[in-house]
Design a protein around this motif. Structure first.
Motif, PDB file in Angstrom:
ATOM      1  N   GLU A  11       1.085   3.993   1.593  1.00 20.14           N
ATOM      2  CA  GLU A  11       1.576   4.501   2.878  1.00 20.14           C
ATOM      3  C   GLU A  11       2.689   3.622   3.452  1.00 20.14           C
ATOM      4  O   GLU A  11       3.596   4.112   4.122  1.00 20.14           O
ATOM      5  N   PHE A  12       2.652   2.305   3.167  1.00 19.31           N
ATOM      6  CA  PHE A  12       3.730   1.428   3.623  1.00 19.31           C
ATOM      7  C   PHE A  12       5.000   1.658   2.806  1.00 19.31           C
ATOM      8  O   PHE A  12       6.102   1.624   3.335  1.00 19.31           O
TER       9      PHE A  12
ATOM     10  N   ARG B 113       0.860  -1.187   0.000  1.00 19.91           N
ATOM     11  CA  ARG B 113       0.000   0.000   0.000  1.00 19.91           C
ATOM     12  C   ARG B 113       0.898   1.239   0.000  1.00 19.91           C
ATOM     13  O   ARG B 113       1.980   1.233   0.592  1.00 19.91           O
TER      14      ARG B 113
ATOM     15  N   LEU C  87      11.107  -0.889   0.535  1.00 20.25           N
ATOM     16  CA  LEU C  87      10.161  -1.991   0.671  1.00 20.25           C
ATOM     17  C   LEU C  87      10.080  -2.832  -0.603  1.00 20.25           C
ATOM     18  O   LEU C  87      10.067  -4.063  -0.544  1.00 20.25           O
TER      19      LEU C  87
ATOM     20  N   ILE D 164       5.994   4.394   1.517  1.00 21.14           N
ATOM     21  CA  ILE D 164       6.596   5.635   2.010  1.00 21.14           C
ATOM     22  C   ILE D 164       7.245   5.410   3.375  1.00 21.14           C
ATOM     23  O   ILE D 164       8.319   5.914   3.667  1.00 21.14           O
ATOM     24  N   TRP D 165       6.600   4.622   4.225  1.00 22.12           N
ATOM     25  CA  TRP D 165       7.032   4.421   5.604  1.00 22.12           C
ATOM     26  C   TRP D 165       8.236   3.490   5.725  1.00 22.12           C
ATOM     27  O   TRP D 165       9.101   3.675   6.571  1.00 22.12           O
ATOM     28  N   ILE D 166       8.322   2.460   4.868  1.00 26.24           N
ATOM     29  CA  ILE D 166       9.399   1.462   4.968  1.00 26.24           C
ATOM     30  C   ILE D 166      10.372   1.658   3.810  1.00 26.24           C
ATOM     31  O   ILE D 166      10.045   1.355   2.663  1.00 26.24           O
ATOM     32  N   PRO D 167      11.566   2.176   4.087  1.00 27.52           N
ATOM     33  CA  PRO D 167      12.542   2.407   3.012  1.00 27.52           C
ATOM     34  C   PRO D 167      12.861   1.110   2.259  1.00 27.52           C
ATOM     35  O   PRO D 167      13.016   0.047   2.868  1.00 27.52           O
TER      36      PRO D 167
END
Length: 143
Positions: free
Chosen positions: A29-30, A27, A37, A32-35
């Motif tokens: 937002e994930f 998703r 990914l 963006i949140w987890i470099p």
């Protein structure tokens, strides 16, 4: 809402790379949140040529989407987690007897739920996308 994927162009595939890995959510937002990914998750990369040069299509596994089915590639086995510390890369050349040429829009495979695909390709300097981020594309819609 459509878990099948299709050939992005008329092209010939010469190689597959299968990289085992995690199955985290893709998703936005994930991501963006987890470099990195998309580099951590399991993925299958097909490399080949089309009329303008290099074309790659990468299917990325995700949470509950470890199973990636590529219709022509019966030797591909995804979602085979080895252990928490092992990443493996399989790099295979395709035999010339295998059908590895595809027309634009031809059925290519499916995710067992949904995930994402990354395309990397060489393009002429006049290339422009006809779709934009967030645009919805319906099955059978002509581009």
């Amino acid at each position: 809402n459509y878990h099948h994927f299709h050939s992005p162009a008329k092209w010939k595939i010469s190689e597959r790379r299968h990289i085992t890995g995690e199955l985290m959510s893709v998703r936005p937002e994930f991501i963006i949140w987890i470099p990195n990914l998309l580099l951590l998750n399991e993925r299958v990369v097909y490399l080949g040529q089309y009329k303008h040069g290099l074309m790659t299509q990468t299917m990325i596994g995700a949470t509950n989407v470890g199973s990636i089915d590529v219709y022509f590639d019966k030797t591909l086995k995804t979602n085979q987690k080895l252990d928490d510390y092992t990443f493996r890369i399989w790099k295979e050349k395709f035999e010339s007897t295998q059908e590895t040429s595809f027309d634009k829009g031809e059925a290519f495979g499916e995710f067992k739920l949904g995930s994402c695909i990354v395309l990397v390709f060489e393009a002429p300097s006049t290339f422009q996308f006809v779709r934009h981020s967030g645009d919805k594309i319906r099955v059978g819609e002509k581009l």
